[in-house]
Write an enzyme that holds these catalytic residues in place. Structure first.
Site, mmCIF file in Angstrom:
data_model
loop_
_atom_site.group_PDB
_atom_site.id
_atom_site.type_symbol
_atom_site.label_atom_id
_atom_site.label_comp_id
_atom_site.label_asym_id
_atom_site.label_seq_id
_atom_site.Cartn_x
_atom_site.Cartn_y
_atom_site.Cartn_z
ATOM 1 N N ASP A 170 -24.944 -7.505 -28.829
ATOM 2 C CA ASP A 170 -25.575 -7.717 -28.043
ATOM 3 C C ASP A 170 -26.872 -7.115 -28.244
ATOM 4 O O ASP A 170 -26.860 -6.039 -29.649
ATOM 5 C CB ASP A 170 -25.121 -7.090 -26.711
ATOM 6 C CG ASP A 170 -23.860 -7.283 -26.551
ATOM 7 O OD1 ASP A 170 -24.163 -8.592 -25.956
ATOM 8 O OD2 ASP A 170 -22.694 -6.948 -26.286
ATOM 9 N N TYR A 216 -15.685 -1.669 -34.984
ATOM 10 C CA TYR A 216 -17.202 -0.808 -34.186
ATOM 11 C C TYR A 216 -17.150 0.793 -34.037
ATOM 12 O O TYR A 216 -15.797 1.467 -33.943
ATOM 13 C CB TYR A 216 -17.591 -0.780 -32.442
ATOM 14 C CG TYR A 216 -17.392 -2.239 -32.543
ATOM 15 C CD1 TYR A 216 -18.346 -3.450 -32.830
ATOM 16 C CD2 TYR A 216 -16.220 -3.671 -32.739
ATOM 17 C CE1 TYR A 216 -18.770 -4.519 -32.339
ATOM 18 C CE2 TYR A 216 -16.445 -4.210 -32.606
ATOM 19 C CZ TYR A 216 -18.300 -5.327 -32.539
ATOM 20 O OH TYR A 216 -18.164 -6.318 -32.849
ATOM 21 N N ASP A 255 -23.641 -2.075 -19.766
ATOM 22 C CA ASP A 255 -24.083 -1.197 -20.740
ATOM 23 C C ASP A 255 -25.497 -0.687 -20.245
ATOM 24 O O ASP A 255 -25.955 -0.846 -19.284
ATOM 25 C CB ASP A 255 -24.463 -2.308 -22.410
ATOM 26 C CG ASP A 255 -25.696 -3.069 -21.956
ATOM 27 O OD1 ASP A 255 -26.302 -3.007 -20.950
ATOM 28 O OD2 ASP A 255 -25.366 -3.967 -23.022
ATOM 29 N N ARG A 310 -18.127 -3.826 -24.279
ATOM 30 C CA ARG A 310 -18.378 -3.361 -22.896
ATOM 31 C C ARG A 310 -17.039 -3.490 -21.821
ATOM 32 O O ARG A 310 -17.043 -2.752 -21.127
ATOM 33 C CB ARG A 310 -19.434 -4.441 -22.797
ATOM 34 C CG ARG A 310 -20.760 -3.684 -22.882
ATOM 35 C CD ARG A 310 -21.284 -4.821 -22.543
ATOM 36 N NE ARG A 310 -21.411 -6.467 -23.523
ATOM 37 C CZ ARG A 310 -21.848 -7.542 -22.890
ATOM 38 N NH1 ARG A 310 -22.715 -7.705 -21.609
ATOM 39 N NH2 ARG A 310 -21.798 -8.766 -23.620
#
Length: 285
Positions: free
Chosen positions: A38, A66, A80, A172
């Site tokens: 993203d 992550y 987000d 997310r």
């Protein structure tokens, strides 16, 4: 050019923009990324250059790692920090509750992707429909969270996690789901991809460094393909070069095909006659 680039994408740049920048730097038309990151996120974005761009299907389905920060108290339309706030709450869960919710998601579960995502709905990207004001309904997708560890709590309404998950998992959505399990709302406010399969952030390269390294930054595809090696008989070199079938021993699954110590690509057993078929040809020349 033929190879892979372990690019460290900066925040604020889309994956498509990163690909465009790499094309310009390398002067190469055939460049593709192996899994979208993203715009808000930073970190590992694997690029395939030249024939190595054919490895998309092979490299896409790899375990990802992550570092993510969840901020509780509000939710945006994109889930987000780049989105518009659509809901707020004063119910901030305790860190123990947050950790408990996160632990409950470890394993496989049916995850609903964000509305603002690259998922296809009736042939169109979901985010394009959402931006146009259309109604988007996405079906749940089975994903796997292999591990999740709390790193820190910078503020009372924040939690930073290290998450290892399967390809196709939306961090997310994990943020949204953790908050929902706690009876709250949350938004992803920081995301760094630290690993994508064999590619790690500590070995990545920035676009600025790529400007200097150029072709020297390319990683040979055979260096990252995690498959059994099959060395074909040397007399079959010309057959492999020209795409002709060759005999194949009784081996199951895909293999990395070599001949005369040269890498040809990913091969598999042809179902019809049991001969060797190179399904992803990667040899230069």
């Amino acid at each position: 050019m033929n190879g892979l680039i372990n690019l460290y994408k900066p925040t604020g740049m889309s994956s498509a923009q990163a690909v465009g920048a790499a094309k310009r730097i390398l002067g190469e038309k055939t460049v593709g990324h192996m899994g979208t990151l993203d715009p808000m996120a930073q970190g590992v974005l694997v690029l395939g250059v030249g024939k190595s761009a054919r490895l998309f299907d092979y490299l896409l389905d790899k375990r990802k790692s992550y570092i993510a920060k969840f901020t509780f108290g509000y939710e945006t339309d994109t889930l987000d920090a780049l989105g518009t706030v659509v809901a707020e709450t004063n119910d901030i869960p305790s860190i123990d509750a947050v950790q408990g919710a996160m632990r409950s998601l470890v394993g496989s579960y049916e995850q609903i992707p964000p509305v603002y995502s690259a998922k296809h709905v009736d042939g169109k990207r979901a985010y394009k429909i959402a931006r146009g004001g259309g109604n988007v309904e996405l079906k749940p997708v089975k994903v796997t969270v292999f591990d999740a560890c709390l790193i820190s709590q910078p503020k009372i309404n924040e939690a930073v996690f290290r998450i290892d998950c399967s390809a196709g998992t939306y961090i997310r959505s994990i943020c949204r789901d953790v908050a929902k399990l706690c009876g709250s709302l949350a938004t992803l406010t920081f995301l760094e991809r630290t690993a994508s399969g064999a590619f790690k952030s500590e070995n990545s390269i920035t676009l600025e460094k790529l400007e200097v390294e150029r072709a020297n930054a390319l990683i040979p595809p055979q260096d990252v393909i995690e498959l059994p090696k099959y060395e074909a008989p040397s007399q079959r070199y010309d057959d492999l070069t020209h795409g002709r079938k060759i005999e194949y021993p009784n081996i199951c699954g895909d293999v990395a095909v070599y001949c005369r110590n040269e890498f040809f690509g990913i091969g598999t057993r042809a179902s019809a006659d049991g001969s060797l078929k190179i399904k992803t040809y990667l040899k230069d020349g």
